[in-house]
Design an enzyme around this catalytic site. Structure first.
Site, PDB file in Angstrom:
ATOM      1  N   LYS A 119       0.791  -1.233   0.000  1.00 66.78           N
ATOM      2  CA  LYS A 119       0.000   0.000   0.000  1.00 66.78           C
ATOM      3  C   LYS A 119       0.825   1.286   0.000  1.00 66.78           C
ATOM      4  O   LYS A 119       0.382   2.330  -0.502  1.00 66.78           O
ATOM      5  CB  LYS A 119      -0.936   0.004   1.211  1.00 66.78           C
ATOM      6  CG  LYS A 119      -2.177  -0.864   1.058  1.00 66.78           C
ATOM      7  CD  LYS A 119      -3.199  -0.191   0.173  1.00 66.78           C
ATOM      8  CE  LYS A 119      -4.540  -0.883   0.241  1.00 66.78           C
ATOM      9  NZ  LYS A 119      -5.581  -0.150  -0.498  1.00 66.78           N
ATOM     10  N   ASP A 152      -7.804   0.139   6.999  1.00 69.74           N
ATOM     11  CA  ASP A 152      -7.874  -1.063   7.827  1.00 69.74           C
ATOM     12  C   ASP A 152      -6.506  -1.381   8.404  1.00 69.74           C
ATOM     13  O   ASP A 152      -6.373  -2.234   9.268  1.00 69.74           O
ATOM     14  CB  ASP A 152      -8.342  -2.250   6.986  1.00 69.74           C
ATOM     15  CG  ASP A 152      -7.314  -2.605   5.929  1.00 69.74           C
ATOM     16  OD1 ASP A 152      -6.424  -3.435   6.213  1.00 69.74           O
ATOM     17  OD2 ASP A 152      -7.350  -2.033   4.836  1.00 69.74           O
TER      18      ASP A 152
END
Length: 424
Positions: free
Chosen positions: A74, A121
């Site tokens: 990410k 998350d």
């Protein structure tokens, strides 16, 4: 809960929505990432024994556990988006601002203090906090309910203000935007909608670094192009980035399977609707695949996937759990891959697809055969170590009804007998 799939009836195979993921644009993103001392390409693992077992020509897994020391991919998106934002603020092109210039006292004085905010998350927020810390800026991170404490602590260790909310992911995104408007923060989110498209576009371009690496590594392995790509999706930004890049660089558009968590399968439901529009999924979005627990699609990513992807698949949690066990316990001398819940679901689906007679129509529709070169992305490692051990060591989230779909020794015609490891 069963695997559900939908062949894409809206497919156009057009480059109308993929120009921003061209080779030129993605090389620019990778050049920026290369300027960080922590950067190096992550491995592309060739699972030769698995490929032989399942009768395909090759299976290649991109292992993102090595990405920037953060155990997940990410950071590629958040770092590039922050870099692009800073370059724009300074009226420069990103190519003029490698890491060293971006952290210089001169740049810092010109920029002042910026706070970057996001909902996550875990992996995206960790990447944003990591980037903000290195670029001498601030970060604020809000997390949806059900987030594991270790994910929160990993973000806080990087200097971010972070907390777990009592909201689901999509509501937490809205909360983050409201707080950012109150405080003058810059939101770095890969969810796009009307009026918020520039930063999600930059995030997708940042993800393209991973796809470019995989493309070059395949070529180094003697594979000109993949024939099949299995890619996971939450809001669809990563899947759209992968699809868009390979649509641009491949002579023949690969058959792409978009894999979602069954509790948050907004792209699958959008494909089922067949009206060309993204459709949302509400509720708690409860799944072990925390990174995919997103109920509203990135509209930019959806346009790319709608026009170019082959199939959308909704998977229960046991598919991801099986993928984790399979990658962690490879056949023969294949390389072990430590893959987390969101990282392993494409592998779990592929194995189920090749071994379950009830999915034979699905396999035939994808034309998986002895000429297939399959590219799979493992997007995270054991970002929740306790969960990883519970699944891989203790057998949590097994598909208890699997034997009803086949006997323990049955495999599809043309395949070798499955080793004991892969039997239910």
């Amino acid at each position: 809960m069963d695997i559900k799939y939908e062949l894409n009836s809206m497919k156009k195979e057009t480059r109308e929505h993929v120009d921003f993921l061209s080779m030129e644009e993605i090389q620019k993103a990778r050049d920026f990432h290369k300027s960080f001392k922590e950067y190096e390409p992550t491995p592309l693992v060739s699972l030769k024994n698995m490929a032989e077992t399942f009768g395909v020509k090759g299976i290649y897994v991109k292992d993102e556990t090595y990405r920037m020391g953060l155990n997940a991919f990410k950071v590629l998106g958040s770092s590039y988006a922050i870099g692009k934002y800073i370059a724009q603020k300074l009226n420069k092109d990103i190519s003029e601002l490698p890491y060293d210039k971006m952290v210089s006292d001169e740049t810092k004085q010109e920029l002042g203090e910026i706070t970057f905010a996001t909902t996550t998350d875990g992996n995206h927020g960790r990447g944003l906090a990591w980037t903000a810390e290195r670029l001498r800026q601030h970060s604020v991170v809000y997390m949806p309910k059900g987030t594991q404490e270790i994910r929160l602590k990993n973000i806080q260790k990087l200097g971010a203000e972070a907390e777990i909310t009592d909201l689901n992911y999509d509501d937490a995104v809205r909360y983050t935007f409201a707080k950012a408007q109150e405080n003058g923060w810059i939101v770095v989110q890969d969810t796009a909608w009307e009026g918020y498209t520039e930063i999600p576009t930059w995030i997708m371009q940042g993800y393209g670094t991973l796809a470019l690496e995989a493309f070059e590594q395949l070529q180094q392995a003697g594979v000109a192009e993949p024939t099949h790509i299995f890619v996971q999706a939450g809001v669809g930004s990563f899947a759209g980035a992968v699809q868009g890049f390979f649509t641009n660089v491949c002579k023949d558009n690969p058959s792409t399977v978009v894999v979602e968590a069954g509790a948050a399968d907004c792209l699958y439901k959008s494909a089922v609707a067949k009206d060309g529009n993204p459709h949302a999924v509400g509720g708690d979005l409860s799944t072990i695949m925390a990174g995919l627990a997103c109920g509203e699609a990135n509209t930019i990513g959806w346009d790319v996937l709608r026009d170019n992807s082959t199939m959308f698949v909704s998977c229960p949690d046991w598919v991801a759990a099986n993928g984790m066990r399979i990658l962690g316990n490879p056949l023969g001398n294949d390389t072990k891959v430590v893959s987390g819940e969101s990282g392993a679901v494409p592998t779990g689906l592929f194995v189920e697809l090749m071994t379950n007679p009830q999915l034979e129509d699905m396999r035939k529709a994808l034309k998986l055969d002895e000429n297939s070169q399959v590219l799979i992305f493992s997007t995270e490692g054991d970002t929740d170590p306790d969960m990883y051990r519970d699944i891989v060591w203790n057998g949590k989230y097994r598909h208890v009804n699997r034997k009803k779909t086949r006997t323990s020794n049955s495999v599809l015609p043309g395949f070798n007998s499955l080793p004991e490891l892969l039997r239910p």
